[in-house]
Design a protein around this motif. Structure first.
Motif, mmCIF file in Angstrom:
data_model
loop_
_atom_site.group_PDB
_atom_site.id
_atom_site.type_symbol
_atom_site.label_atom_id
_atom_site.label_comp_id
_atom_site.label_asym_id
_atom_site.label_seq_id
_atom_site.Cartn_x
_atom_site.Cartn_y
_atom_site.Cartn_z
ATOM 1 N N ASN A 30 7.465 21.046 16.975
ATOM 2 C CA ASN A 30 8.162 21.883 16.012
ATOM 3 C C ASN A 30 7.384 21.791 14.699
ATOM 4 O O ASN A 30 7.584 20.886 13.894
ATOM 5 N N TRP A 31 6.489 22.747 14.492
ATOM 6 C CA TRP A 31 5.582 22.676 13.350
ATOM 7 C C TRP A 31 6.308 22.771 12.017
ATOM 8 O O TRP A 31 5.888 22.153 11.032
ATOM 9 N N ARG A 32 7.377 23.505 11.971
ATOM 10 C CA ARG A 32 8.133 23.610 10.717
ATOM 11 C C ARG A 32 8.695 22.242 10.319
ATOM 12 O O ARG A 32 8.581 21.819 9.173
ATOM 13 N N ILE A 80 5.833 19.914 9.182
ATOM 14 C CA ILE A 80 5.353 20.210 7.826
ATOM 15 C C ILE A 80 6.328 19.671 6.793
ATOM 16 O O ILE A 80 5.927 19.084 5.783
ATOM 17 N N VAL A 81 7.614 19.843 7.044
ATOM 18 C CA VAL A 81 8.627 19.310 6.120
ATOM 19 C C VAL A 81 8.528 17.785 6.058
ATOM 20 O O VAL A 81 8.570 17.188 4.970
#
Length: 189
Positions: free
Chosen positions: A10-12, A15-16
């Motif tokens: 889950n790239w989002r 990144i978070v």
């Protein structure tokens, strides 16, 4: 038995995680800068004028103390993440956040230590050499001021973060059993 499917990244969320950790770790750099200023040796200007070895010992001690504090900071940050959010170490976001935050934290620690040291050195030199020009005083203060001189010290925090988190990930991977399909009968693919 079939192999466990690997969940997609889950790239989002990664990144978070990276951004939040980088900011958190960078903010810890200010505390390390204060500690560094408190524990590192400071130059006794009067003794350094009489014996140049005193100056060298203090300047090397500045860098060594910051390097040691950076190593400790990197290990502590990884330990905090491993305890608070152990699953976050499985993705790349935590590692990126810890390493980037480590670089930022070392920069912040350097600046905080430098700013906290203030202008006491300048006042001491002005009193010792009242006829010194401001330009000459600036050059001497630049040589003796409380700051990092060995820039390789600045990678101690991110390097410690990288090594410790990679070791934890490796140890966790060793403990997980690998699932291999067992053939239904001998000779089957």
């Amino acid at each position: 038995m079939q192999e466990r499917p690997v969940a997609p990244i889950n790239w989002r969320a990664e990144i978070v995680t990276a951004v939040v950790l980088a900011i958190f770790v960078a903010l810890l750099g200010s505390a390390v800068g204060l500690i560094w200023h408190a524990v590192a040796p400071h130059i006794d200007v009067n003794a350094a004028l009489d014996n140049p070895e005193e100056k060298t010992k203090a300047l090397m001690g500045d860098d060594l103390w910051l390097g040691l504090l950076g190593l400790i900071g990197g290990v502590v940050c990884v330990a905090l993440v491993a305890v608070a959010a152990p699953d976050s170490l499985d993705g790349p976001g935590a590692l990126v956040g810890l390493v980037v935050g480590g670089f930022l934290a070392m920069y912040v620690a350097d600046r905080v230590g430098y700013l906290v040291s203030g202008s006491s050195l300048r006042m001491t030199l002005s009193a010792a050499f009242p006829d010194a020009t401001p330009k000459g005083l600036d050059s001497v203060v630049g040589l003796l001021d409380f700051k990092v001189r060995a820039m390789a010290v600045m990678i101690s925090w991110p390097l410690a973060s990288l090594l410790v988190s990679s070791t934890i990930t490796w140890l966790r991977a060793i403990k997980q059993p690998t699932v291999r399909p067992v053939p239904a009968y001998p000779g089957s693919p």
